[in-house]
Write a protein that holds these residues in place. Structure first.
Motif, PDB file in Angstrom:
ATOM      1  N   ILE A 206       4.236 -11.027  84.101  1.00  0.00           N
ATOM      2  CA  ILE A 206       3.542  -9.759  83.913  1.00  0.00           C
ATOM      3  C   ILE A 206       2.073 -10.025  83.607  1.00  0.00           C
ATOM      4  N   PRO A 207       1.166  -9.719  84.541  1.00  0.00           N
ATOM      5  CA  PRO A 207      -0.266  -9.930  84.300  1.00  0.00           C
ATOM      6  C   PRO A 207      -0.855  -8.720  83.578  1.00  0.00           C
ATOM      7  N   ALA A 208      -2.135  -8.751  83.348  1.00  0.00           N
ATOM      8  CA  ALA A 208      -2.847  -7.573  82.847  1.00  0.00           C
ATOM      9  C   ALA A 208      -3.646  -6.973  83.991  1.00  0.00           C
ATOM     10  N   ILE A 209      -3.626  -5.651  84.084  1.00  0.00           N
ATOM     11  CA  ILE A 209      -4.546  -4.956  84.978  1.00  0.00           C
ATOM     12  C   ILE A 209      -5.236  -3.864  84.161  1.00  0.00           C
ATOM     13  N   PRO A 210      -6.490  -3.570  84.443  1.00  0.00           N
ATOM     14  CA  PRO A 210      -7.242  -2.621  83.608  1.00  0.00           C
ATOM     15  C   PRO A 210      -6.703  -1.202  83.751  1.00  0.00           C
TER      16      PRO A 210
ATOM     17  N   ILE B  97      -1.937  -9.695  70.680  1.00  0.00           N
ATOM     18  CA  ILE B  97      -3.040  -9.997  71.583  1.00  0.00           C
ATOM     19  C   ILE B  97      -4.327 -10.156  70.779  1.00  0.00           C
ATOM     20  N   ARG B  98      -5.135 -11.113  71.144  1.00  0.00           N
ATOM     21  CA  ARG B  98      -6.422 -11.295  70.470  1.00  0.00           C
ATOM     22  C   ARG B  98      -7.305 -10.061  70.667  1.00  0.00           C
ATOM     23  N   ASN B  99      -8.165  -9.806  69.690  1.00  0.00           N
ATOM     24  CA  ASN B  99      -9.029  -8.624  69.752  1.00  0.00           C
ATOM     25  C   ASN B  99     -10.416  -8.931  70.281  1.00  0.00           C
ATOM     26  N   ASP B 100     -10.594 -10.118  70.867  1.00  0.00           N
ATOM     27  CA  ASP B 100     -11.918 -10.493  71.380  1.00  0.00           C
ATOM     28  C   ASP B 100     -11.893 -10.733  72.891  1.00  0.00           C
ATOM     29  N   LEU B 101     -10.948 -10.084  73.578  1.00  0.00           N
ATOM     30  CA  LEU B 101     -10.861 -10.172  75.037  1.00  0.00           C
ATOM     31  C   LEU B 101     -11.503  -8.935  75.653  1.00  0.00           C
ATOM     32  N   THR B 102     -12.291  -9.143  76.692  1.00  0.00           N
ATOM     33  CA  THR B 102     -12.934  -8.009  77.358  1.00  0.00           C
ATOM     34  C   THR B 102     -12.783  -8.119  78.869  1.00  0.00           C
ATOM     35  N   TRP B 103     -12.742  -6.963  79.508  1.00  0.00           N
ATOM     36  CA  TRP B 103     -12.806  -6.906  80.960  1.00  0.00           C
ATOM     37  C   TRP B 103     -14.245  -7.120  81.405  1.00  0.00           C
ATOM     38  N   SER B 104     -14.418  -7.448  82.659  1.00  0.00           N
ATOM     39  CA  SER B 104     -15.764  -7.735  83.160  1.00  0.00           C
ATOM     40  C   SER B 104     -16.657  -6.502  83.197  1.00  0.00           C
ATOM     41  N   ASP B 105     -16.083  -5.301  83.014  1.00  0.00           N
ATOM     42  CA  ASP B 105     -16.910  -4.097  82.922  1.00  0.00           C
ATOM     43  C   ASP B 105     -17.252  -3.755  81.478  1.00  0.00           C
ATOM     44  N   GLY B 106     -16.891  -4.635  80.542  1.00  0.00           N
ATOM     45  CA  GLY B 106     -17.234  -4.447  79.143  1.00  0.00           C
ATOM     46  C   GLY B 106     -16.161  -3.804  78.300  1.00  0.00           C
ATOM     47  N   GLU B 107     -15.143  -3.205  78.914  1.00  0.00           N
ATOM     48  CA  GLU B 107     -14.056  -2.586  78.154  1.00  0.00           C
ATOM     49  C   GLU B 107     -13.166  -3.662  77.521  1.00  0.00           C
ATOM     50  N   ARG B 108     -12.582  -3.336  76.388  1.00  0.00           N
ATOM     51  CA  ARG B 108     -11.692  -4.282  75.722  1.00  0.00           C
ATOM     52  C   ARG B 108     -10.370  -4.409  76.467  1.00  0.00           C
ATOM     53  N   VAL B 109      -9.824  -5.614  76.451  1.00  0.00           N
ATOM     54  CA  VAL B 109      -8.471  -5.847  76.931  1.00  0.00           C
ATOM     55  C   VAL B 109      -7.527  -5.580  75.767  1.00  0.00           C
ATOM     56  N   THR B 110      -6.504  -4.764  75.999  1.00  0.00           N
ATOM     57  CA  THR B 110      -5.543  -4.463  74.941  1.00  0.00           C
ATOM     58  C   THR B 110      -4.121  -4.611  75.460  1.00  0.00           C
ATOM     59  N   ALA B 111      -3.184  -4.433  74.546  1.00  0.00           N
ATOM     60  CA  ALA B 111      -1.772  -4.495  74.902  1.00  0.00           C
ATOM     61  C   ALA B 111      -1.407  -3.431  75.929  1.00  0.00           C
ATOM     62  N   TYR B 112      -2.152  -2.314  75.936  1.00  0.00           N
ATOM     63  CA  TYR B 112      -1.845  -1.238  76.873  1.00  0.00           C
ATOM     64  C   TYR B 112      -2.053  -1.665  78.328  1.00  0.00           C
ATOM     65  N   ASP B 113      -2.930  -2.645  78.562  1.00  0.00           N
ATOM     66  CA  ASP B 113      -3.164  -3.118  79.930  1.00  0.00           C
ATOM     67  C   ASP B 113      -1.963  -3.881  80.464  1.00  0.00           C
ATOM     68  N   PHE B 114      -1.296  -4.649  79.605  1.00  0.00           N
ATOM     69  CA  PHE B 114      -0.080  -5.353  80.018  1.00  0.00           C
ATOM     70  C   PHE B 114       1.074  -4.365  80.187  1.00  0.00           C
ATOM     71  N   GLU B 115       1.176  -3.414  79.267  1.00  0.00           N
ATOM     72  CA  GLU B 115       2.205  -2.384  79.374  1.00  0.00           C
ATOM     73  C   GLU B 115       2.072  -1.619  80.689  1.00  0.00           C
ATOM     74  N   PHE B 116       0.851  -1.228  81.009  1.00  0.00           N
ATOM     75  CA  PHE B 116       0.612  -0.466  82.231  1.00  0.00           C
ATOM     76  C   PHE B 116       0.976  -1.285  83.468  1.00  0.00           C
ATOM     77  N   ALA B 117       0.660  -2.576  83.460  1.00  0.00           N
ATOM     78  CA  ALA B 117       0.981  -3.434  84.602  1.00  0.00           C
ATOM     79  C   ALA B 117       2.486  -3.463  84.853  1.00  0.00           C
ATOM     80  N   PHE B 118       3.270  -3.552  83.782  1.00  0.00           N
ATOM     81  CA  PHE B 118       4.732  -3.570  83.950  1.00  0.00           C
ATOM     82  C   PHE B 118       5.215  -2.310  84.648  1.00  0.00           C
ATOM     83  N   PHE B 119       4.770  -1.139  84.179  1.00  0.00           N
ATOM     84  CA  PHE B 119       5.252   0.098  84.769  1.00  0.00           C
ATOM     85  C   PHE B 119       4.704   0.305  86.185  1.00  0.00           C
ATOM     86  N   ALA B 120       3.522  -0.228  86.454  1.00  0.00           N
ATOM     87  CA  ALA B 120       2.997  -0.162  87.820  1.00  0.00           C
ATOM     88  C   ALA B 120       3.852  -1.002  88.766  1.00  0.00           C
TER      89      ALA B 120
END
Length: 644
Positions: free
Chosen positions: A260-264, A190-213
């Motif tokens: 599988i999308p990303a969720i924060p 995953i690119r390291n220059d992705l951010t959520w609209s609240d300023g937090e970084r988007v990481t691989a953990y967001d996709f992982e969490f979406a799968f388990f959710a």
């Protein structure tokens, strides 16, 4: 889409370490604990992922494509269209009255903007028609077409597909993608220059969490669980390294990643425990109207039943003071919720909408005059969308295949195609489009009306008019039941007209149908609840024919007719495993023919895309799943800067 539910013991809040497999030093983990009986990922079978070093060492790897979608689309346009034959002024002056006119208009006006965005009015606002309200802004709850279009603008998808349904990783999100030689593991960076609209970084953990959710029993996801079920595990080894472990080396593994999308995670890891419906609590209500997004746009306005507006996010294309992605073409995208097509056409003519889909009648009779062409033009493209009548096979009325065939023989198809659809759509030949690679070589021909055959089949099935009242009946469980049913339709004129035509046809053979026009969201809910006798609906094509599993395999959530055929189930399993495209085509061709033989649906038409666009728009493209179907679809449309 759905799956098998098997609740485990309530191990509240341990999901962060056990179910998700997140490392204890992840910056994404929360130190707080929420008391809850919800177990995140309780539908996932236990698995211990290997270390990353061990994983890399023990497998042979092949590189997969990571591409700029727009560059690929430009190349496709150049190869397909060649040089424009008309200037923009000539194309805009041309009235679209033939396939040749359509080709010339699209060849000129469908061109994408230059790669550097030069000449594009970046301050432009576009107003689009939404066929229904935005039911949920949460990406794992998306189900309706409106929600899918919203999430294409506000969300992230690791992989996408082009108009030929060839998959690639999106270079805006992914830097590399490798698949193991045995097709059981995918590694994406995953690119390291992705951010959520609240300023937090988007990481691989967001996709992982979406799968388990998604794979949580208490979380009701209408469309994403079926592909997620085929994934064994998703593991974020660090902020950038995301690994998908697959249960089997399936041909559909890439399409499953696409689902599988990303969720924060930093927002939902506690909120989901408080309210797994993701909708009932005050916290989720706030997130619904003010969602945290990671895509090019963010939601800034939402008037339920009226309008929702997304605005371009600077955090999408700027990172630490540098531009890292192209600037989205519109400052704002406004969606007007207009279910009535006549209202939408008037708004388009008045300049209150910039684009709108047409009915066949509007295309043929209401968009060919100076009033329409003053501000707009129109384009058509081939779609694989299929319209059908669904029969509830759980009911005594429709449990017999002979009865369903009789329903299909009863309809006056010529009247439907020529009078209701004005000759602009194709008669259906089943669940797959004849242009698709999975349509069988020995595919069926469309039904034609044959009332004699319909009556013969009903007689054979025991439905006769025993009391002479003009309505067929049959003794069921000791009582005489008349052949009378209600058919739900949407509020569109074509749907209502089709229901009336069916009523007139069935009246001739002693069957009584009561058409019931129904608001769209109500109809959808009744389908999900299996609370119907028959309804008229439509499916847009999926990127892979395995998506039909959710519609026709035994027990699946969107198997609305209650269809069950062991051979069809077996073939879906076989097609999912087969990777040779010709062998897969033969498998899905068998499924197609078996469905046609059983008629859980009466298939009606394949709909073509019929769209009107403001003359100020450029860059629209069409594909089998519609003008905005393939990611990132709509984002190619733009407005040119005013010329001096």
């Amino acid at each position: 889409m759905t799956g098998l539910f098997h609740p485990l013991s309530a191990l509240s809040c341990l999901f962060m370490l056990l179910a998700c497999g997140c490392s204890s030093d992840s910056s994404k983990e929360s130190s707080g604990v929420v008391e809850s009986d919800v177990v995140i990922g309780d539908l996932v079978e236990p698995f211990t992922p290997p270390s990353l070093a061990e994983l890399i060492e023990k497998n042979q790897w092949g590189d997969r494509e990571v591409v700029d979608f727009f560059e690929r689309l430009r190349e496709s346009h150049d190869a397909e269209w060649g040089e424009p034959e008309l200037s923009a002024e000539e194309a805009l002056a041309l009235r679209n009255g033939s396939a040749e006119d359509n080709r010339k208009i699209l060849q000129t006006l469908g061109r994408l903007a230059p790669a550097d965005g030069s000449g594009v009015d970046k301050d432009a606002v576009i107003v689009r028609k939404a066929n229904s309200d935005l039911k949920s802004s949460n990406p794992i709850l998306q189900s309706l077409l409106t929600e899918q279009e919203y999430h294409r603008l506000t969300g992230l998808a690791l992989v996408g597909y082009d108009k030929d349904f060839l998959f690639y990783a999106d270079a805006n999100i992914v830097t590399s993608w490798q698949t193991s030689e045995d097709n059981l593991v995918d590694v994406l960076k995953i690119r390291n220059d992705l951010t959520w609209s609240d300023g937090e970084r988007v990481t691989a953990y967001d996709f992982e969490f979406a799968f388990f959710a998604i794979m949580t029993e208490d979380v009701v996801v209408p469309s994403l669980r079926q592909p997620a079920e085929q994934i064994k595990w998703v593991k974020a080894y660090d902020d950038q390294t995301l690994v998908f472990f697959h249960k089997r080396p399936l041909a559909t593994n890439t399409a499953n990643i696409n689902a599988i999308p990303a969720i924060p995670k930093h927002v939902y890891e506690e909120a989901i425990l408080e309210d797994p419906t993701l909708s009932k609590s005050a916290r989720h209500s706030e997130l619904e109207d003010n969602p945290i997004t990671a895509g090019p746009y963010e939601l800034v306005k939402r008037e339920r039943g009226q309008e929702f507006v997304v605005r371009r996010r600077e955090g999408w294309f700027m990172h630490e003071g540098k531009q890292v992605r192209s600037v989205p073409h519109f400052a704002e995208v406004r969606f007007k919720v207009i279910e009535d097509y006549n209202t939408a056409l008037l708004a388009l003519k008045n300049g209150q909408l910039d684009e709108s889909e047409f009915t066949a009648e509007q295309w043929a009779t209401q968009t060919d005059d100076a009033d329409f062409y003053k501000k707009n033009t129109k384009i058509t493209g081939k779609e694989w969308t299929r319209y059908y009548i669904c029969w509830n096979m759980r009911l005594p009325l429709f449990e017999d295949k002979r009865v369903r065939k009789a329903m299909s023989y009863s309809l006056d198809y010529d009247e439907m195609l020529q009078t209701i659809h004005y000759g602009v759509h194709l008669p259906s030949r089943g669940t797959f489009h004849p242009d698709s690679w999975m349509f069988p070589e020995n595919g069926p021909e469309p039904y034609v009306q044959d009332l004699d055959e319909a009556e013969r089949l009903l007689d054979e099935a025991g439905w006769v008019d025993s009391d002479g009242d003009g309505v067929r009946d049959k003794e069921i469980n000791g009582r005489r039941v008349p052949f009378r049913f209600t058919m739900l339709t949407t509020l569109t004129e074509a749907s209502r007209a089709t229901a009336i035509l069916l009523k007139e046809s069935l009246d001739q053979i002693g069957v009584e149908v009561i058409p019931k026009p129904t608001e769209f969201t109500v109809l959808v809910q009744k389908c999900r609840d299996k609370d119907f006798e028959a309804f008229l609906g439509a499916w847009i094509t999926g990127a892979d024919p395995d998506s039909g599993t959710n519609l026709f395999a035994t027990g699946e959530m969107r198997n609305y007719p209650g269809y069950s055929n062991e051979e069809v189930d077996r073939l879906f399993d076989e097609g999912r495993v087969e990777t040779d495209i010709e062998k897969r085509a033969a498998i899905y061709g068998q499924i197609h023919n078996l469905l046609w033989e059983d008629q859980p649906y009466t298939w009606l038409i394949y709909r073509n895309s019929l769209y009107g666009f403001s003359k100020r728009l450029r860059g629209y493209s069409f594909a089998p799943d519609g003008p905005y179907g393939y990611y990132p679809g709509f984002q190619g449309i733009h407005v040119l800067e005013a010329q001096p």
